[in-house]
Every structure is written in C-alpha cells, then in structure tokens.
Design a protein around this motif. Structure first.
Motif, PDB file in Angstrom:
ATOM      1  N   GLU A   1     -52.216  -3.384 -53.072  1.00  0.00           N
ATOM      2  CA  GLU A   1     -51.633  -3.918 -52.184  1.00  0.00           C
ATOM      3  C   GLU A   1     -50.283  -2.991 -51.959  1.00  0.00           C
ATOM      4  O   GLU A   1     -50.408  -3.120 -53.234  1.00  0.00           O
ATOM      5  N   ASP A   2     -49.838  -2.503 -51.294  1.00  0.00           N
ATOM      6  CA  ASP A   2     -48.425  -1.614 -51.341  1.00  0.00           C
ATOM      7  C   ASP A   2     -49.078  -0.635 -52.126  1.00  0.00           C
ATOM      8  O   ASP A   2     -47.783  -0.700 -53.283  1.00  0.00           O
ATOM      9  N   GLY A   3     -49.569  -0.173 -52.592  1.00  0.00           N
ATOM     10  CA  GLY A   3     -50.249   0.454 -53.346  1.00  0.00           C
ATOM     11  C   GLY A   3     -50.421  -0.230 -55.429  1.00  0.00           C
ATOM     12  O   GLY A   3     -51.132   0.493 -56.182  1.00  0.00           O
ATOM     13  N   VAL A   4     -50.243  -1.210 -55.839  1.00  0.00           N
ATOM     14  CA  VAL A   4     -50.393  -2.118 -56.786  1.00  0.00           C
ATOM     15  C   VAL A   4     -51.696  -2.490 -56.845  1.00  0.00           C
ATOM     16  O   VAL A   4     -52.414  -3.193 -55.894  1.00  0.00           O
TER      17      VAL A   4
ATOM     18  N   TYR B   1     -45.413  -6.783 -43.309  1.00  0.00           N
ATOM     19  CA  TYR B   1     -46.425  -6.838 -43.393  1.00  0.00           C
ATOM     20  C   TYR B   1     -46.805  -5.865 -44.917  1.00  0.00           C
ATOM     21  O   TYR B   1     -46.081  -4.663 -45.656  1.00  0.00           O
ATOM     22  N   ARG B   2     -48.558  -6.285 -45.003  1.00  0.00           N
ATOM     23  CA  ARG B   2     -48.018  -5.511 -46.118  1.00  0.00           C
ATOM     24  C   ARG B   2     -49.529  -4.139 -46.344  1.00  0.00           C
ATOM     25  O   ARG B   2     -50.631  -4.771 -45.641  1.00  0.00           O
ATOM     26  N   ARG B   3     -49.873  -3.602 -46.326  1.00  0.00           N
ATOM     27  CA  ARG B   3     -50.488  -1.666 -46.997  1.00  0.00           C
ATOM     28  C   ARG B   3     -51.820  -2.314 -47.726  1.00  0.00           C
ATOM     29  O   ARG B   3     -51.555  -2.598 -49.154  1.00  0.00           O
ATOM     30  N   ILE B   4     -53.163  -2.881 -47.682  1.00  0.00           N
ATOM     31  CA  ILE B   4     -54.104  -2.725 -48.050  1.00  0.00           C
ATOM     32  C   ILE B   4     -55.122  -1.760 -48.060  1.00  0.00           C
ATOM     33  O   ILE B   4     -56.155  -1.019 -47.245  1.00  0.00           O
ATOM     34  N   GLU B   5     -55.915  -1.440 -49.615  1.00  0.00           N
ATOM     35  CA  GLU B   5     -56.531  -0.329 -49.760  1.00  0.00           C
ATOM     36  C   GLU B   5     -57.296  -0.581 -50.615  1.00  0.00           C
ATOM     37  O   GLU B   5     -57.586  -1.523 -51.722  1.00  0.00           O
ATOM     38  N   VAL B   6     -58.926  -0.690 -49.861  1.00  0.00           N
ATOM     39  CA  VAL B   6     -59.744  -1.376 -51.538  1.00  0.00           C
ATOM     40  C   VAL B   6     -61.211  -0.413 -51.567  1.00  0.00           C
ATOM     41  O   VAL B   6     -61.478   0.681 -50.325  1.00  0.00           O
ATOM     42  N   ALA B   7     -61.447   0.584 -52.258  1.00  0.00           N
ATOM     43  CA  ALA B   7     -62.600   1.183 -53.084  1.00  0.00           C
ATOM     44  C   ALA B   7     -63.639   0.307 -53.791  1.00  0.00           C
ATOM     45  O   ALA B   7     -63.549  -0.273 -54.761  1.00  0.00           O
ATOM     46  N   SER B   8     -64.736   1.044 -54.244  1.00  0.00           N
ATOM     47  CA  SER B   8     -65.607   1.098 -55.537  1.00  0.00           C
ATOM     48  C   SER B   8     -65.252   1.396 -56.096  1.00  0.00           C
ATOM     49  O   SER B   8     -65.449   2.616 -56.841  1.00  0.00           O
TER      50      SER B   8
END
Length: 377
Positions: free
Chosen positions: A70-73, A347-354
C-alpha cells in the motif's frame, strides 16, 4: 430448639443473598468504545483474483502466497478467504447504432451473452439485473434464485433509442452500497457510448462507481461493431433510392416534392447515404474513446475488459468473465498507516504480487479512503 431456629434463619439469609441480582458489568469508557470501532473499521478488504498456471481458480491460496503493498509499504495480511460473490449484471439495450461496416449491438445477442454468463456462475452467487436504454430499470433484485433470474433475462429485456450509460453507472454504485465489501462485482455488456442528455456526466459517474469499491468486468461491443457485416454473394447492381426513401428530404418540409439535396444510392441492401455514413463515422469515433474509458474502468478495479469481434466470441468470453468472478478471494489487512489519519479524498495505491510460482494474482490499483467508514463493511 433456639439454636436450631437460629441456624435455619442464617441459612435462609445466605440463600437470599446468593439470589440477588448480580451487579451490571461496568460500562465501557468512551475511549474504549472508540478503540473498538477504530479496530473494526481500520480493516481493509481487498478483492484479489487468483488463478493457477492454466488460468483456473486456485483453491489453495494462503496469506503467505500474497504480497500486498500500500503506497509502496508491505502490509501484514490478516486473512485470505472466499465469500459468495455479489454480481450486478448491467445490460445495454439502447441506442443500437451501427458502425461503418454495418454491425451493431443487438438486444437479442446481449440477452444470449447474459444467459451464458449467468449459467456459468457458482451456485452460491447473489445476482441482480439492470438494463438501460431510454432509462435505467431494475429487472431483478438481489437473489440466488437462478431460474427466476433466467426467466427475467428471457422475458423482460426491451430496446430503446437512447443509451443512458452514465445514469446506469451511478445506479450500479447505489445498488452495491449495501452488499458486503470485497465481494462486489459489476458486469457490463455494453459499448459504453452515452447518449447526450443524461442526468450526470460519464466521468463523474465513473468516480461514483470507483468509490463503491467494486470489481468491474466489461464484455464490450466496441470491437464487434467495427467489423464488416457479411455480404451476400449477388451480382453488383447500383440503383438510386427514390426520393421518398431519403431521410433528409422525407423529413424536411421545405423541400418541394420530388427533389433531394443528398441523393442516396443502394448496392444490394447497403445504402450509401452520406448522412448515414457521417453518423456511422461519428459513432465509430465515439467507440474508440469509449473503449479507452471502459478499459481504464476494468483495469483500475482489478477486473477485465473483453473485446470480442464476433457473436461466438462474445458468448465464449461471457464464460471467461464468470470464471473471473468465481476465482476471487477477499484479502484483509490492517493498514500500517491508519485510515483515521488519511486526508479527505485520499487515494492509496495498491500493488499485489504472488510469492508462489505458478500463481497469478490481480487486484485493484488502489482505493479511495472513505471519510466515514461504514461499520457494516
């Protein structure tokens, strides 16, 4: 005798003392109550689609398989679970314009695609059906009754001259507000073109849907209507259409009988009407813009846009859309930066990875922090 009486009196008093109403539990202090609410509403529910190397739903996903930023964290995942999906099916049955090749969206095809999609959903899925043309109409409220929903699709769809896409997007956001967060889906079957004159602008409507935190899937007509309509194999014969067939002169009271300013010619059943050609060209220009907007809607929310070119591809991709819905998990975590500290409209940016080989994950690109978190979600 007096001693025995005294003992009996003491025993009676002891029993009565034990039967007294117990003291009420201490009332939580305001600080304790606020902390309970804060802990409950600080949980983020993130829908994540998880498929294996063959593109099928993977039922073995655990928290250690997923990395959420979330926001790079990096966030500490609390749980990964699957809950029944809530799917709002939004069907475009208005403004059936055709492209330069003569192909157009069709209510009957939309119906067939919707039925195929519905038949491929998991049995525990909640479904609601809306259509939009001249107005937006709710055809079926939330239900798990599959036969009743199929009957609605087969008997209740109707066509109209206009397509109120933006109004339908706003209505979709409103219909999803009461459904469990993390399981909200909207499936549009549409070209995304909005007839002017609606109650809200398309961009503003899309913002409202984004705030509903739903996963958006789109089975789009935007490539379908740009295809060439199959031509009949007959000898070429060009003829001028009589003046009465010309839409310009037939509706222009200032033209004298038998005259025309814009002749129309026909090759078999294809009319080379300059006015109609301009209309179709303008429609294709709208289609290009619409496809960009629809693609952004789907990708921003973690969904997918399907761009079939034939009716057979539309039906096949309806099945794929149903598989997408069935492959979704709900990932929960408590953000390391509290929601209570967020600015208004943040707005909070989300990144999801496996973290597991062979597992593919997809989720929304971010979320808008609610100003007043809903205690139900």
């Amino acid at each position: 005798m007096l001693v025995l009486f005294s003992l009996m009196l003491a025993l009676t008093n002891s029993i009565q003392a034990q039967q007294k109403t117990p003291s009420p539990l201490p009332t939580p202090t305001p600080d304790e109550e606020d902390e309970r609410i804060k802990v409950f509403t600080e949980e983020v529910r993130l829908p994540v689609i998880a498929v294996d190397q063959f593109g099928h739903y993977d039922p073995t996903v655990v928290p250690d398989d997923i990395l959420v930023l979330e926001d790079g964290v990096a966030q500490q995942i609390k749980s990964v679970r699957r809950i029944p999906a809530n799917v709002l099916l939004v069907l475009d049955t208005g403004g059936e314009l055709s492209g330069l090749g003569g192909m157009s969206k069709r209510t009957n095809l939309t119906k067939d695609v919707a039925i195929e999609f519905l038949n491929k959903l998991r049995e525990d899925t909640w479904v609601e059906v809306m259509q939009f043309n001249n107005s937006v109409d709710l055809l079926q409220a939330w239900t798990r009754d599959r036969p009743a929903t199929l009957k609605v699709l087969k008997t209740k769809l109707s066509s109209g001259k206009r397509a109120r896409f933006a109004d339908a997007v706003v209505a979709a956001a409103q219909q999803l507000s009461g459904r469990p967060e993390g399981s909200r889906h909207v499936v549009f079957i549409t070209d995304g073109v909005d007839t002017p004159g609606g109650r809200i602008e398309r961009a503003q409507a899309i913002k409202q849907l984004a705030a509903a935190r739903a996963t958006v899937h789109i089975i789009s007509y935007t490539e379908f209507v740009r295809q060439e309509k199959p031509k009949q194999s007959k000898p070429d014969s060009i003829r001028q259409v009589p003046t009465s067939h010309d839409p310009i002169t037939s509706t222009d009271p200032t033209q004298p009988p038998g005259t025309t300013r814009s002749p129309a010619y026909v090759l078999h059943t294809i009319t080379f009407d300059p006015a109609m050609r301009r209309q179709r060209k303008a429609y294709e220009a709208d289609i290009v813009k619409s496809q960009q907007i629809l693609t952004s809607m789907a990708e921003e929310t973690g969904g997918q846009i399907f761009l079939p070119k034939t009716s057979e591809e539309m039906v096949e991709q309806a099945r794929e859309a149903a598989r997408e819905v069935g492959a979704e998990y709900v990932v929960t975590y408590r953000p390391k930066r509290p929601l209570a500290s967020a600015d208004k409209g943040e707005y909070r940016r989300i990144e999801v990875a496996s973290r597991r080989v062979g597992l593919t994950l997809r989720s929304r690109r971010g979320y808008l922090v609610p100003t007043q978190p809903d205690r139900k979600n």
